[in-house]
Design a protein around this motif. Structure first.
Motif, PDB file in Angstrom:
ATOM      1  N   GLU A   1      26.287  16.325 -26.447  1.00 36.38           N
ATOM      2  CA  GLU A   1      24.906  16.814 -26.539  1.00 36.38           C
ATOM      3  C   GLU A   1      24.506  17.706 -25.364  1.00 36.38           C
ATOM      4  O   GLU A   1      23.898  18.760 -25.543  1.00 36.38           O
ATOM      5  CB  GLU A   1      23.949  15.616 -26.631  1.00 36.38           C
ATOM      6  N   ASP A   2      24.859  17.279 -24.148  1.00 36.92           N
ATOM      7  CA  ASP A   2      24.470  18.066 -22.967  1.00 36.92           C
ATOM      8  C   ASP A   2      25.151  19.429 -22.954  1.00 36.92           C
ATOM      9  O   ASP A   2      24.523  20.457 -22.693  1.00 36.92           O
ATOM     10  CB  ASP A   2      24.766  17.297 -21.672  1.00 36.92           C
TER      11      ASP A   2
ATOM     12  N   THR B   1      23.580  21.663 -25.675  1.00 35.12           N
ATOM     13  CA  THR B   1      22.258  22.132 -25.248  1.00 35.12           C
ATOM     14  C   THR B   1      22.377  23.314 -24.291  1.00 35.12           C
ATOM     15  O   THR B   1      21.700  24.333 -24.444  1.00 35.12           O
ATOM     16  CB  THR B   1      21.476  20.980 -24.573  1.00 35.12           C
ATOM     17  N   ASP B   2      23.285  23.185 -23.310  1.00 38.88           N
ATOM     18  CA  ASP B   2      23.448  24.258 -22.327  1.00 38.88           C
ATOM     19  C   ASP B   2      24.134  25.485 -22.923  1.00 38.88           C
ATOM     20  O   ASP B   2      23.833  26.620 -22.533  1.00 38.88           O
ATOM     21  CB  ASP B   2      24.224  23.748 -21.106  1.00 38.88           C
TER      22      ASP B   2
ATOM     23  N   ILE C   1      23.816  26.490 -26.040  1.00 38.61           N
ATOM     24  CA  ILE C   1      22.796  27.178 -26.850  1.00 38.61           C
ATOM     25  C   ILE C   1      22.005  28.126 -25.943  1.00 38.61           C
ATOM     26  O   ILE C   1      21.823  29.305 -26.255  1.00 38.61           O
ATOM     27  CB  ILE C   1      21.843  26.175 -27.536  1.00 38.61           C
ATOM     28  N   ALA C   2      21.562  27.591 -24.802  1.00 35.15           N
ATOM     29  CA  ALA C   2      20.779  28.406 -23.851  1.00 35.15           C
ATOM     30  C   ALA C   2      21.617  29.575 -23.330  1.00 35.15           C
ATOM     31  O   ALA C   2      21.120  30.702 -23.192  1.00 35.15           O
ATOM     32  CB  ALA C   2      20.295  27.531 -22.691  1.00 35.15           C
TER      33      ALA C   2
END
Length: 197
Positions: free
Chosen positions: A51-52, A55-56, A58-59
């Motif tokens: 997940e982490d 998330t990063d 995607i950014a």
């Protein structure tokens, strides 16, 4: 430079080549940003359970596409033509060095992909720094100064995740091997108006 421990600095004379054909260097740069976004998406697709990391990434993909747009806008503003995608021989040589992950080796494959990505970001940052310090075009000098900071952050992100997920892998040893290999690769480049050329 010292932050990344790159062994071979870019010869500032490369900037003169870039400056003689800004249309080409900007086209090549735009495609580099697009490929960086694609690489982040590749990492997401292959590591969706983290997940982490997702998330990063995607950014990161969004930021790389924002950079792509910024370079594309510069090309339009200057009346240049945005050319077709360029082959990146430097990146292709680095890709060949990645240890291919087989069955039960997904973690090793992820670490290799992250170190490969960190390597490209480190060299891109160093190239942007060289451009920003030596190019006569003040608008581009400022532009590349700003991008240099982003690339440094991306390097930190990739190397950080390699360390985080590299359980049972000597990530520092492998990074030193990547640095040694990259020095032999980059030694052949620096004579073309492209970001890694």
């Amino acid at each position: 430079m010292s932050t990344f421990r790159l062994q071979l600095p870019t010869d500032p004379r490369w900037v003169a080549l870039a400056e003689n054909n800004l249309e080409e260097i900007l086209t090549d740069h735009a495609w580099c940003e697009q490929k960086a976004a694609t690489n982040a998406i590749y990492i997401i697709i292959n590591n969706s359970e983290k997940e982490d990391l997702v998330t990063d990434m995607i950014a990161l993909a969004q930021e790389e596409m924002d950079h792509f747009q910024q370079v594309h806008d510069l090309i339009k503003q200057r009346g240049y033509t945005f050319g077709r995608e360029r082959k990146d021989d430097y990146v292709n040589e680095l890709a060949q060095y990645m240890k291919v992950s087989g069955k039960g080796k997904r973690l090793e494959g992820l670490v290799e992909r992250l170190l490969f990505s960190a390597m490209i970001e480190a060299r891109s940052c160093e190239r942007f720094k060289t451009l920003s310090e030596n190019i006569q075009d003040e608008e581009l000098a400022q532009f590349y100064r700003g991008l240099m900071e982003s690339e440094a952050n991306h390097y930190t992100l990739f190397i950080g995740y390699a360390r985080k997920y590299g359980e049972g892998i000597d990530v520092e040893k492998r990074w030193r091997e990547w640095l040694d290999y990259e020095a032999t690769v980059i030694a052949k480049y620096g004579q073309k108006e492209s970001i890694h050329g």
